[in-house]
Design a protein around this motif. Structure first.
Motif, short mmCIF file in Angstrom:
data_model
loop_
_atom_site.label_atom_id
_atom_site.label_comp_id
_atom_site.label_asym_id
_atom_site.label_seq_id
_atom_site.Cartn_x
_atom_site.Cartn_y
_atom_site.Cartn_z
N GLU A 140 2.26 48.84 11.08
CA GLU A 140 1.94 47.35 11.06
C GLU A 140 2.94 46.45 11.36
O GLU A 140 4.44 46.32 10.61
CB GLU A 140 1.27 46.41 9.89
N THR A 141 2.92 45.33 12.42
CA THR A 141 4.14 44.26 12.66
C THR A 141 3.19 43.05 11.53
O THR A 141 2.67 43.22 11.60
CB THR A 141 4.16 44.14 14.01
N GLU A 142 4.68 42.16 11.85
CA GLU A 142 4.18 41.65 10.71
C GLU A 142 3.58 40.36 11.89
O GLU A 142 2.85 39.56 10.52
CB GLU A 142 5.56 40.39 11.75
N GLU A 143 3.14 40.47 12.76
CA GLU A 143 1.60 39.84 12.98
C GLU A 143 0.58 40.49 12.32
O GLU A 143 -0.66 39.67 12.54
CB GLU A 143 1.01 39.83 14.42
N ASP A 144 0.43 41.67 12.29
CA ASP A 144 -0.83 42.69 11.72
C ASP A 144 -0.84 42.06 10.65
O ASP A 144 -1.72 42.51 9.90
CB ASP A 144 0.07 44.21 11.62
N LYS A 145 -0.31 42.25 9.96
CA LYS A 145 0.32 41.86 8.49
C LYS A 145 -0.37 40.25 8.16
O LYS A 145 -0.92 40.41 7.20
CB LYS A 145 1.62 41.72 7.97
N LYS A 146 -0.35 39.40 9.07
CA LYS A 146 -0.12 38.20 8.70
C LYS A 146 -1.88 38.21 8.94
O LYS A 146 -2.50 37.59 8.21
CB LYS A 146 0.47 37.16 9.13
N ALA A 147 -2.69 39.07 10.08
CA ALA A 147 -3.54 38.66 10.14
C ALA A 147 -4.92 39.82 9.12
O ALA A 147 -5.36 39.41 9.09
CB ALA A 147 -4.00 39.95 11.75
N ALA A 148 -3.65 40.95 8.84
CA ALA A 148 -4.58 40.99 7.33
C ALA A 148 -4.48 40.34 6.26
O ALA A 148 -6.22 40.32 5.46
CB ALA A 148 -3.91 42.71 7.30
N GLU A 149 -3.86 39.62 5.90
CA GLU A 149 -4.04 39.02 4.75
C GLU A 149 -4.95 37.76 5.22
O GLU A 149 -5.70 37.29 4.13
CB GLU A 149 -2.24 38.59 4.70
N GLU A 150 -4.86 37.64 6.38
CA GLU A 150 -5.44 36.49 6.40
C GLU A 150 -7.39 36.72 6.21
O GLU A 150 -8.34 35.96 6.18
CB GLU A 150 -5.87 35.50 8.00
N ARG A 151 -7.07 37.27 6.80
CA ARG A 151 -8.82 38.47 6.75
C ARG A 151 -9.41 39.19 4.87
O ARG A 151 -10.32 38.81 4.82
CB ARG A 151 -8.67 40.05 7.33
#
Length: 224
Positions: A110-121
Motif C-alpha cells: 500500500e502506498t500512502e494514497e492507498d492507505k488514505k483511501a482505505a481509511e476513507e472507505r
C-alpha cells in the motif's frame, strides 16, 4: 505460489524475469511491493533492449524509489550480482543497526494514497453502518390524571413535542379501568439525536404537557 529468480546479473536470469513480466507491470500484484524492490536490488543495471518488459519494469520501479528516497547514493555491493553498485534510486540512507527494522518497511503493497483511501472507505462504511442501525422503534404508554382528562388534547400535547430525529406514529386509546383510558403511541427515534428517557422527563411530564399527562412508560423498544 512464490517465484524464484536467480543470476539476475546474467542474460539467462534476465530472460526468466522478462518472461515473468510479460503482461505484468510489477513482479507480484497490481502495485509496487517488496518483491519488486528485492528483485530490483538484484538487477545490477537497466536491462537492454532485448528485454523490453524487464526494462520497462526497471524504469517504473526506479522512478518510484527515486521519489521516495531523493538524493545521491554512495553505492553498495550485492552478493551474486557481480559486485555491481545499486543505482542511486534504490539506495536509502544508512541507519543504525540497533533501530527497529520496521522503520524501513516503506515498500509495502500500500502506498500512502492507498492507505488514505482505505481509511476513507472504512470511515464511510462505519458511517453507513451507523446510519443503518441508528434508529429505534418505541411503543409508549401515556397515562392521564383521571377519567376527566381530555384525551384528544392529551394526544395533541404529546405530538406537539417536535425535535430532530423524532417521528410520531400511530396511536390508540386503551381502557385501563374505572372509566380511565391510556394512550399508546408509536414513535421512531434516531438514537444519536433523541433519548427516550429525556423525552419523557424533560418534555412529556413537564409543563405544560403535564396538565394532561400523569406518567409515561416504555412498553417496547426495538432497534430498526
Amino acid at each position: 505460489m512464490a517465484v524464484t529468480f536467480t543470476d539476475l546479473h546474467t542474460a539467462d536470469g534476465l530472460k526468466a524475469l522478462e518472461q515473468h513480466l510479460d503482461g505484468k507491470t510489477y513482479v507480484s500484484g497490481d502495485a509496487i511491493s517488496k518483491d519488486d524492490v528485492n528483485v530490483f536490488a538484484a538487477v545490477p543495471s537497466k536491462p537492454g533492449a532485448e528485454f523490453p518488459n524487464a526494462a520497462r519494469w526497471y524504469d517504473t520501479v526506479a522512478a518510484a524509489l527515486a521519489s521516495r528516497f531523493p538524493g545521491k547514493a554512495v553505492g553498495m555491493n550485492l552478493p551474486g550480482a557481480g559486485a555491481a553498485s545499486v543505482p542511486a534510486a534504490a539506495a536509502p540512507a544508512a541507519k543504525d543497526a540497533d533501530e527497529d527494522d520496521d522503520d524501513l518497511d516503506l515498500f509495502g503493497d500500500e502506498t500512502e494514497e492507498d492507505k488514505k483511501a482505505a481509511e476513507e472507505r472504512a470511515v464511510s462504511k462505519a458511517s453507513t453502518k451507523k446510519k443503518e442501525s441508528g434508529k429505534s422503534s418505541v411503543l409508549l404508554d401515556v397515562k392521564p390524571w383521571d377519567d376527566e382528562t381530555d384525551m384528544k388534547k392529551l394526544e395533541e400535547a404529546v405530538r406537539s413535542v417536535q425535535m430532530e430525529g423524532l417521528t410520531w406514529g400511530a396511536s390508540k386509546l386503551v381502557p385501563v379501568g374505572y372509566g380511565i383510558k391510556k394512550m399508546t403511541i408509536m414513535l421512531t427515534i434516531v438514537d444519536d439525536l433523541v433519548s427516550v428517557d429525556s423525552l419523557i422527563e424533560e418534555h412529556l411530564t413537564e409543563e405544560p404537557i403535564n396538565e394532561y399527562v400523569q406518567s409515561c412508560d416504555i412498553v417496547a423498544f426495538n432497534k430498526i
